[in-house]
Scaffold this active site. Structure first.
Site, mmCIF file in Angstrom:
data_model
loop_
_atom_site.group_PDB
_atom_site.id
_atom_site.type_symbol
_atom_site.label_atom_id
_atom_site.label_comp_id
_atom_site.label_asym_id
_atom_site.label_seq_id
_atom_site.Cartn_x
_atom_site.Cartn_y
_atom_site.Cartn_z
ATOM 1 N N ASP A 90 -6.085 -12.935 -1.130
ATOM 2 C CA ASP A 90 -6.243 -13.055 0.328
ATOM 3 C C ASP A 90 -7.468 -13.884 0.697
ATOM 4 O OD1 ASP A 90 -4.927 -9.831 0.365
ATOM 5 O OD2 ASP A 90 -3.980 -11.552 1.309
ATOM 6 N N THR B 12 -7.479 -7.172 -4.470
ATOM 7 C CA THR B 12 -7.411 -5.763 -4.051
ATOM 8 C C THR B 12 -6.166 -5.513 -3.205
ATOM 9 O OG1 THR B 12 -8.685 -6.253 -2.075
ATOM 10 C CG2 THR B 12 -9.919 -5.494 -3.981
ATOM 11 N N THR B 13 -5.322 -6.529 -3.039
ATOM 12 C CA THR B 13 -4.175 -6.354 -2.138
ATOM 13 C C THR B 13 -3.032 -5.618 -2.825
ATOM 14 O OG1 THR B 13 -3.000 -7.529 -0.359
ATOM 15 C CG2 THR B 13 -2.796 -8.443 -2.569
ATOM 16 N N ARG C 115 -9.785 0.394 4.523
ATOM 17 C CA ARG C 115 -10.201 -0.149 5.829
ATOM 18 C C ARG C 115 -9.765 0.785 6.949
ATOM 19 N NH1 ARG C 115 -7.995 -5.495 5.283
ATOM 20 N NH2 ARG C 115 -9.539 -5.527 3.639
ATOM 21 N N LYS D 274 2.664 -1.171 7.724
ATOM 22 C CA LYS D 274 1.907 -2.438 7.787
ATOM 23 C C LYS D 274 2.338 -3.389 6.690
ATOM 24 C CE LYS D 274 -1.574 -5.058 6.128
ATOM 25 N NZ LYS D 274 -1.863 -5.494 4.739
ATOM 26 N N LYS E 237 -5.967 0.412 2.940
ATOM 27 C CA LYS E 237 -6.066 1.864 3.157
ATOM 28 C C LYS E 237 -7.518 2.286 3.357
ATOM 29 C CE LYS E 237 -1.932 2.880 0.431
ATOM 30 N NZ LYS E 237 -1.417 3.497 -0.825
ATOM 31 N N ASN F 284 2.614 -7.361 -1.445
ATOM 32 C CA ASN F 284 2.130 -8.537 -0.694
ATOM 33 C C ASN F 284 2.151 -9.782 -1.574
ATOM 34 O OD1 ASN F 284 1.625 -6.706 1.308
ATOM 35 N ND2 ASN F 284 -0.601 -6.670 1.026
ATOM 36 N N GLY G 49 -9.489 -3.561 0.812
ATOM 37 C CA GLY G 49 -8.391 -2.604 0.669
ATOM 38 C C GLY G 49 -7.940 -2.103 2.034
ATOM 39 N N ASP H 10 -8.645 -14.995 -6.705
ATOM 40 C CA ASP H 10 -8.464 -13.963 -5.683
ATOM 41 C C ASP H 10 -7.223 -14.377 -4.891
ATOM 42 O OD1 ASP H 10 -9.104 -12.096 -3.480
ATOM 43 O OD2 ASP H 10 -9.716 -13.920 -2.439
ATOM 44 N N GLU I 233 -5.418 -13.469 6.243
ATOM 45 C CA GLU I 233 -5.912 -12.303 6.966
ATOM 46 C C GLU I 233 -5.412 -12.211 8.406
ATOM 47 O OE1 GLU I 233 -6.944 -9.685 5.721
ATOM 48 O OE2 GLU I 233 -7.746 -10.245 3.760
HETATM 49 C C1 XBP Z 1 -8.214 -8.705 0.516
HETATM 50 C C2 XBP Z 1 -8.162 -7.296 0.924
HETATM 51 C C3 XBP Z 1 -6.833 -6.651 1.185
HETATM 52 C C4 XBP Z 1 -6.151 -7.325 2.387
HETATM 53 C C5 XBP Z 1 -5.107 -6.413 2.987
HETATM 54 O O1 XBP Z 1 -7.763 -8.721 -0.819
HETATM 55 O O2 XBP Z 1 -9.197 -6.657 0.976
HETATM 56 O O3 XBP Z 1 -7.100 -5.304 1.480
HETATM 57 O O4 XBP Z 1 -7.143 -7.530 3.418
HETATM 58 O O5 XBP Z 1 -4.150 -6.079 1.994
HETATM 59 P P1 XBP Z 1 -8.290 -9.892 -1.838
HETATM 60 P P2 XBP Z 1 -3.794 -4.535 1.760
HETATM 61 O O6 XBP Z 1 -9.012 -9.146 -2.940
HETATM 62 O O7 XBP Z 1 -7.036 -10.576 -2.297
HETATM 63 O O8 XBP Z 1 -9.209 -10.815 -1.038
HETATM 64 O O9 XBP Z 1 -3.525 -3.946 3.141
HETATM 65 O O10 XBP Z 1 -2.568 -4.544 0.888
HETATM 66 O O11 XBP Z 1 -4.994 -3.934 1.088
HETATM 67 MG MG MG Z 2 -10.148 -12.505 -0.708
#
Ligand code: XBP
Ligand code: MG
Length: 254
Positions: free
Chosen positions: A9, A120-121, A53, A82, A51, A125, A49, A7, A16
């Site tokens: 983030d 999901t980023t 969120r 953002k 968007k 990024n 995600g 993963d 975060e």
């Molecule tokens: C974490 C997420 C992402 C980030 C924000 O992704 O849920 O939405 O919080 O990035 P991961 P975006 O699966 O890597 O933990 O604004 O580009 O979604």
């Molecule tokens: Mg994560």
């Protein structure tokens, strides 16, 4: 164990807070009188995600909008701003990889073990975060990548993991996943991938049943972790440890 799937983030790096600051900078730039503090953002992170969120927050905050279409347009516009703020914050090495990540990736590379990304980023990024530690050709380090650009349905759905497994041509049970959140653990487990969890402060409260191990981080010689096994010396998670844990996971499900 035939591949490692990371993963991004919270797992590759503790990103975060940078995302949170980027959201608030975008709200200010576009003239929205929204402000997310850490407590609210920690709750909003239950929605994967950016968007998704934003849309969730809009509904929860019961915000007005002339008609349904404006919500979509505002979210697209805010999220693009953002993403620009986030990239500005983390590019140039602004955010280090978490302990053990660079070491484990180097071990995997030396052992010829494929490494993949399931996140999901937003793709932009990834480039902002990974260009500094791995160089401009960072994508060559990864045998497969699934992100918000390749896969629409976000975690806890398994889609990004299923996409990576399809690209690798491997079964989930034959890989090892690394996650930081309950959503991520659920996504990896739904794809059948044994999973090691390294929570951050944002996800420390999550429930992680089904995880192979829950650790503060993966450790390094200069940042050892208390041993996950009673009586064993503090240390770090290396490929040998992961292969041992993976064998135990396979035998437990045999
Ligand atoms: C974490 C997420 C992402 C980030 C924000 O992704 O849920 O939405 O919080 O990035 P991961 P975006 O699966 O890597 O933990 O604004 O580009 O979604
Ligand atoms: Mg994560």
């Amino acid at each position: 164990m035939e591949a490692l799937i990371f993963d991004v983030d919270g797992t590759l790096a503790d990103t975060e807070t940078a995302h949170l600051h980027a959201f608030n900078a975008a709200f200010a730039e576009v003239g929205l009188d929204w402000y997310w503090d850490e407590a609210l953002y920690t709750r909003l992170l239950n929605v994967a995600g950016g968007k998704e969120r934003l849309l969730h927050y809009w509904h929860v905050a019961d915000l007005e909008c002339a008609n349904g279409s404006c919500i979509h347009d505002v979210i697209e516009a805010v999220h693009a701003v953002k993403t620009r703020h986030y990239a500005a914050r983390v590019s140039g090495g602004g955010l280090p990889l978490r302990p053990g990540i660079a070491r484990l990736m180097a071990e995997a590379h030396a052992a010829g073990l494929p490494v993949a990304i399931a996140t999901t980023t937003t793709p932009a990024n990834l480039d902002a975060l990974l260009r500094a530690p791995f160089g401009p050709a960072w994508r060559e380090r990864f045998a497969a990548i699934a992100d918000a650009g390749t896969t629409q349905v976000k975690k806890p759905a398994p889609d990004v993991y299923l996409d990576v497994l399809r690209q690798l041509g491997l079964r989930g049970a034959n890989c090892m996943a690394f996650e930081d959140s309950a959503n991520g653990l659920r996504a990896a487990r739904a794809a059948g991938v044994p999973t090691v969890v390294t929570p951050t402060a944002y996800t420390a409260h999550d429930a992680f049943e089904g995880a192979l191990a829950v650790l503060p981080h993966l450790g390094d010689p200069h940042t050892p972790i208390a041993s996950p096994v009673e009586g064993e010396a503090p240390g770090w998670v290396d490929l040998m440890t992961l292969r041992r844990w993976h064998r135990h996971a396979l035998s437990a499900t045999a």
